[in-house]
Motif scaffolding. Structure first.
Motif, mmCIF file in Angstrom:
data_model
loop_
_atom_site.group_PDB
_atom_site.id
_atom_site.type_symbol
_atom_site.label_atom_id
_atom_site.label_comp_id
_atom_site.label_asym_id
_atom_site.label_seq_id
_atom_site.Cartn_x
_atom_site.Cartn_y
_atom_site.Cartn_z
ATOM 1 N N ASN A 356 39.057 51.982 45.451
ATOM 2 C CA ASN A 356 40.072 51.914 46.514
ATOM 3 C C ASN A 356 40.052 50.576 47.250
ATOM 4 O OD1 ASN A 356 40.798 54.664 45.993
ATOM 5 N ND2 ASN A 356 39.013 55.296 47.215
ATOM 6 N N ARG A 357 39.772 49.489 46.537
ATOM 7 C CA ARG A 357 39.797 48.166 47.131
ATOM 8 C C ARG A 357 40.842 47.304 46.415
ATOM 9 N NH1 ARG A 357 33.939 45.928 49.081
ATOM 10 N NH2 ARG A 357 33.263 47.794 50.197
ATOM 11 N N ASN A 358 41.571 46.502 47.218
ATOM 12 C CA ASN A 358 42.544 45.615 46.596
ATOM 13 C C ASN A 358 41.848 44.367 46.066
ATOM 14 O OD1 ASN A 358 42.168 43.823 48.794
ATOM 15 N ND2 ASN A 358 43.844 44.798 49.958
ATOM 16 N N ASP A 359 42.628 43.499 45.428
ATOM 17 C CA ASP A 359 42.031 42.321 44.803
ATOM 18 C C ASP A 359 41.342 41.423 45.819
ATOM 19 O OD1 ASP A 359 43.039 43.282 42.461
ATOM 20 O OD2 ASP A 359 44.590 41.739 42.208
ATOM 21 N N GLN A 360 41.950 41.256 46.986
ATOM 22 C CA GLN A 360 41.365 40.404 48.017
ATOM 23 C C GLN A 360 40.006 40.946 48.456
ATOM 24 O OE1 GLN A 360 42.751 37.605 49.115
ATOM 25 N NE2 GLN A 360 41.480 37.084 50.891
ATOM 26 N N GLN A 361 39.899 42.250 48.626
ATOM 27 C CA GLN A 361 38.639 42.844 49.063
ATOM 28 C C GLN A 361 37.568 42.742 47.980
ATOM 29 O OE1 GLN A 361 40.441 46.636 49.944
ATOM 30 N NE2 GLN A 361 40.222 46.336 52.171
ATOM 31 N N LEU A 362 37.968 42.936 46.733
ATOM 32 C CA LEU A 362 37.007 42.787 45.635
ATOM 33 C C LEU A 362 36.513 41.345 45.538
ATOM 34 C CD1 LEU A 362 38.618 44.949 42.784
ATOM 35 C CD2 LEU A 362 36.543 45.464 44.085
ATOM 36 N N CYS A 363 37.445 40.405 45.735
ATOM 37 C CA CYS A 363 37.073 38.990 45.662
ATOM 38 C C CYS A 363 36.083 38.643 46.766
ATOM 39 C CB CYS A 363 38.322 38.119 45.769
ATOM 40 S SG CYS A 363 38.002 36.340 45.625
ATOM 41 N N LEU A 364 36.314 39.153 47.975
ATOM 42 C CA LEU A 364 35.383 38.891 49.064
ATOM 43 C C LEU A 364 34.026 39.533 48.787
ATOM 44 C CD1 LEU A 364 37.743 39.276 52.154
ATOM 45 C CD2 LEU A 364 36.847 37.161 51.126
ATOM 46 N N SER A 365 34.033 40.686 48.111
ATOM 47 C CA SER A 365 32.761 41.288 47.712
ATOM 48 C C SER A 365 32.011 40.369 46.767
ATOM 49 C CB SER A 365 33.009 42.642 47.032
ATOM 50 O OG SER A 365 33.587 43.563 47.930
ATOM 51 N N ALA A 366 32.744 39.728 45.840
ATOM 52 C CA ALA A 366 32.114 38.787 44.914
ATOM 53 C C ALA A 366 31.569 37.573 45.658
ATOM 54 C CB ALA A 366 33.110 38.347 43.851
ATOM 55 N N HIS A 367 32.283 37.143 46.707
ATOM 56 C CA HIS A 367 31.860 35.972 47.474
ATOM 57 C C HIS A 367 30.580 36.222 48.259
ATOM 58 C CE1 HIS A 367 35.127 32.779 47.641
ATOM 59 N NE2 HIS A 367 35.578 33.646 46.749
ATOM 60 N N PHE A 368 30.498 37.367 48.913
ATOM 61 C CA PHE A 368 29.451 37.562 49.916
ATOM 62 C C PHE A 368 28.533 38.744 49.645
ATOM 63 C CE2 PHE A 368 33.134 35.648 52.065
ATOM 64 C CZ PHE A 368 32.567 34.433 52.392
ATOM 65 N N GLY A 371 23.292 39.721 48.019
ATOM 66 C CA GLY A 371 22.217 39.613 48.993
ATOM 67 C C GLY A 371 22.654 38.954 50.289
ATOM 68 N N GLY A 372 23.972 38.957 50.550
ATOM 69 C CA GLY A 372 24.476 38.349 51.765
ATOM 70 C C GLY A 372 24.435 36.832 51.750
ATOM 71 N N GLN A 373 24.093 36.211 50.597
ATOM 72 C CA GLN A 373 23.954 34.757 50.562
ATOM 73 C C GLN A 373 25.308 34.064 50.528
ATOM 74 O OE1 GLN A 373 20.854 33.257 47.830
ATOM 75 N NE2 GLN A 373 20.355 35.383 47.445
ATOM 76 N N GLY A 374 26.144 34.464 49.582
ATOM 77 C CA GLY A 374 27.482 33.910 49.534
ATOM 78 C C GLY A 374 27.576 32.469 49.089
ATOM 79 N N THR A 375 26.481 31.845 48.654
ATOM 80 C CA THR A 375 26.556 30.466 48.179
ATOM 81 C C THR A 375 27.160 30.440 46.785
ATOM 82 O OG1 THR A 375 24.370 30.485 47.167
ATOM 83 C CG2 THR A 375 24.499 29.874 49.498
ATOM 84 N N THR A 376 27.763 29.306 46.449
ATOM 85 C CA THR A 376 28.384 29.176 45.128
ATOM 86 C C THR A 376 27.371 29.446 44.018
ATOM 87 O OG1 THR A 376 29.982 27.573 45.949
ATOM 88 C CG2 THR A 376 29.591 27.604 43.581
ATOM 89 N N GLN A 377 26.172 28.887 44.140
ATOM 90 C CA GLN A 377 25.164 29.068 43.100
ATOM 91 C C GLN A 377 24.716 30.514 43.015
ATOM 92 O OE1 GLN A 377 24.281 26.481 40.982
ATOM 93 N NE2 GLN A 377 23.471 28.222 39.830
ATOM 94 N N ALA A 378 24.599 31.193 44.174
ATOM 95 C CA ALA A 378 24.187 32.598 44.160
ATOM 96 C C ALA A 378 25.226 33.461 43.460
ATOM 97 C CB ALA A 378 23.956 33.092 45.588
ATOM 98 N N VAL A 379 26.500 33.199 43.751
ATOM 99 C CA VAL A 379 27.580 33.952 43.096
ATOM 100 C C VAL A 379 27.561 33.697 41.595
ATOM 101 C CG1 VAL A 379 30.086 34.193 42.900
ATOM 102 C CG2 VAL A 379 29.026 34.004 45.155
ATOM 103 N N ASP A 381 25.058 32.644 39.672
ATOM 104 C CA ASP A 381 23.874 33.232 39.043
ATOM 105 C C ASP A 381 24.019 34.742 38.897
ATOM 106 O OD1 ASP A 381 22.756 30.747 38.889
ATOM 107 O OD2 ASP A 381 21.438 30.994 40.619
ATOM 108 N N HIS A 382 24.544 35.392 39.953
ATOM 109 C CA HIS A 382 24.666 36.851 39.909
ATOM 110 C C HIS A 382 25.645 37.299 38.832
ATOM 111 C CE1 HIS A 382 24.830 40.995 41.139
ATOM 112 N NE2 HIS A 382 26.113 40.909 41.440
ATOM 113 N N LEU A 383 26.803 36.683 38.795
ATOM 114 C CA LEU A 383 27.853 37.145 37.877
ATOM 115 C C LEU A 383 27.595 36.734 36.433
ATOM 116 C CD1 LEU A 383 31.091 36.546 39.992
ATOM 117 C CD2 LEU A 383 29.844 38.687 39.632
ATOM 118 N N THR A 384 26.862 35.644 36.223
ATOM 119 C CA THR A 384 26.680 35.174 34.842
ATOM 120 C C THR A 384 25.288 35.424 34.284
ATOM 121 O OG1 THR A 384 26.029 32.932 35.519
ATOM 122 C CG2 THR A 384 28.391 33.355 35.182
ATOM 123 N N GLN A 385 24.290 35.758 35.153
ATOM 124 C CA GLN A 385 22.921 35.886 34.667
ATOM 125 C C GLN A 385 22.296 37.256 34.926
ATOM 126 O OE1 GLN A 385 21.562 33.592 32.741
ATOM 127 N NE2 GLN A 385 23.383 32.316 32.998
#
Length: 430
Positions: A356-368, A371-379, A381-385
C-alpha cells in the motif's frame, strides 16, 4: 740496393703518416651530432625508451655532414648488435636540422637497458666522434583477445577484456618480471591528450586508465583453452558511446621505475544507456511477491503464520513454526547466491512494509531505509550486495526443495547494473 732501400723505407713511413693524418683531419672536420631522442635524462615519459622492432632515433645534425653512423648495444657496453650508416635522405627531416631515422631492435633486448651512439661520417665512411645515450627497451605488447575489434558492447556497459599473459626478464631486477599490465580506455585519440608526454594513470573522467597487475584467470569456456590468457571485467563510464582502448605490457626497471611498452588501440561502441527511473526500473521489483514476502512480515509474529500476517507476508503453505523454532534451521546459507558481499541473516525488516505504498514512498524507503544511513554508498551496497535481495532476484530456491518465481529482472548482474545506473543518475524518485 742499400742506398735505394733507405729512401724507399722513408717513402712508406711518410705515406703512412700522411694517410693517418688525412684520416685524422677528415674526422676532425666532422662535428658530433646531438641525440634529441632518446634522452636518458629527460623527464618526459617515453623519451628515454624504445621498443622491439622499429625504434625511432631523432638527431640534430651539426656541420655539413650528410651521412650518419648509428650503433646499438646492450648496457654496459658490449659488442654492438647493430651498426648502420645512413644517408641523410634515408631519414625524415623535421625542420632544417632535425632528422629522424629508424633502427631495428631485436626481441632478445626486451627489458634491457641499451646504448645508442651517433656519429657523422664523410662519403668515404670515415666517421667522427659519437654522441651517446642510454635508453630502455620496453616490453612488447601483449596479444589482445577480446572484446573483438571493433566491438559492440551491451547496454549495461559491462566489458570483459582478455589478453595474452607474458613473462619477461629484467636484468638487474630482483627476479623475473611476471607481467604487469595497464588498461587504458579513452574517448579521444591519444594524440589529442598529449599521449607521448602524459602519465596514463593520471587521465581524467570519462577516460580510464588502471593497473591490472597480472590480471585474473579467465572463466573456463568449453572447447577453448585459456592457457596464458588473463581477463579483467569493468563497466564503461556513463555517457560516451564510443571508446578506444588498449592493454600495455609494463615492467619496473631498476633505474627508471615502471614503464609500459607500446600497444595499438582498438575501438568499441555501446548504445546510449536507457533512462533509469525508480518507477519504471526499480518499483516493479519492490512490489514483487518475492520482496513483499519479507517486507510485509510483522517481526514479533515472524514465527506465526497467523491471520495478523496479511496476504503478501509469509507464504500460505509455510510449515508450522513455534517460539522454539530457529529460522536458520531451514533457511540456511546454502540457499543464498554466491554473489553479494553482505549476509544479514534471515530476518524480517522491521518498519519496512512495502504494501500500500506509492512509488514516491517506496523510493524514499530505498533512500533512507538502510539502517537509517541514507548515504549513496549505503544504498548501493544494500541493493546490490545484500544476499537476501540477490536471492529474491536471482535464485528461486526455497527450504525443503523447489523454487519460486524470481523478482524482476530475474538476473543479478542486470539488477546490479540497473541500480548502479539509478545511483549514477542521482537516485531520482520519478
Amino acid at each position: 740496393m742499400r742506398s735505394f732501400s733507405a729512401p724507399l723505407s722513408l717513402y712508406f713511413i711518410l705515406l703512412t703518416i700522411l694517410t693517418g693524418s688525412s684520416t685524422t683531419m677528415a674526422q676532425g672536420t666532422l662535428s658530433t651530432p646531438e641525440i634529441v631522442r632518446p634522452k636518458w635524462t629527460s623527464a618526459q615519459i617515453g623519451f628515454d625508451s624504445g621498443w622491439v622492432g622499429n625504434f625511432q632515433v631523432t638527431i640534430r645534425k651539426t656541420g655539413t655532414a650528410t651521412r650518419f653512423k648509428l650503433c646499438l648495444w646492450p648496457d654496459p657496453p658490449q659488442v654492438a648488435y647493430a651498426c648502420r650508416t645512413f644517408n641523410q635522405s634515408e631519414g625524415v627531416m623535421q625542420g632544417s636540422d632535425i632528422i629522424r631515422f629508424v633502427v631495428q631492435i631485436p626481441a632478445a633486448q626486451q627489458g634491457r637497458i641499451n646504448e645508442l651512439s651517433v656519429s657523422a661520417c664523410n662519403n668515404s665512411d670515415q666517421c667522427g666522434s659519437g654522441a651517446r645515450e642510454r635508453f630502455l627497451v620496453l616490453p612488447t605488447a601483449p596479444t589482445l583477445f577480446g572484446p573483438p575489434h571493433p566491438s559492440p558492447i551491451p547496454a549495461n556497459r559491462n566489458v570483459r577484456f582478455s589478453w595474452q599473459h607474458l613473462t619477461i626478464n629484467i636484468p638487474g631486477a630482483a627476479s623475473s618480471f611476471p607481467g604487469d599490465y595497464q588498461l587504458t580506455i579513452l574517448t579521444a585519440s591519444p594524440e589529442d591528450i598529449g599521449w607521448t608526454t602524459f602519465n596514463p594513470e593520471a587521465v581524467s573522467s570519462p577516460n580510464v586508465s588502471i593497473r591490472l597487475n597480472t590480471g585474473s584467470t579467465c572463466p573456463f569456456t568449453p572447447g577453448q583453452s585459456n592457457l596464458n590468457s588473463k581477463c579483467h571485467t569493468l563497466t564503461l563510464p556513463a555517457g560516451p558511446t564510443s571508446f578506444i582502448w588498449t592493454i600495455a605490457n609494463c615492467a619496473t626497471f631498476p633505474e627508471k621505475g615502471r614503464r609500459c611498452g607500446p600497444s595499438s588501440f582498438r575501438s568499441l561502441t555501446t548504445s546510449a544507456p536507457a533512462t533509469v527511473t525508480f518507477s519504471a526500473s526499480l518499483a516493479p521489483t519492490f512490489r514483487h511477491a518475492r520482496c513483499v514476502n519479507c517486507h510485509a512480515v510483522v517481526p514479533d509474529s515472524f514465527q506465526n503464520d497467523s491471520a495478523n500476517n496479511p496476504p503478501g507476508g509469509l507464504p500460505s503453505n509455510h510449515p508450522g513454526v513455534n517460539a522454539n523454532t530457529n529460522c536458520s534451521t531451514c533457511h540456511t546459507n546454502n540457499l543464498l547466491p554466491a554473489q553479494g558481499t553482505v549476509n544479514p541473516g534471515w530476518h524480517g525488516p522491521a518498519g519496512m512494509d512495502f504494501r500500500n505504498r506509492n512509488d514516491q514512498q517506496l523510493c524514499l524507503s530505498a533512500h533512507f531505509g538502510v539502517g537509517g544511513q541514507g548515504t549513496t554508498q549505503a544504498v548501493l551496497d544494500h541493493l546490490t550486495q545484500d544476499k537476501l535481495i540477490l536471492w529474491a532476484i536471482g535464485d528461486g530456491r526455497v527450504p525443503g526443495g523447489g523454487t519460486r518465481p524470481l523478482a524482476p529482472p530475474g538476473n543479478i548482474a542486470s539488477w546490479q547494473a540497473t541500480v548502479q545506473a539509478w545511483v549514477n543518475a542521482g537516485m531520482p524518485c520519478s
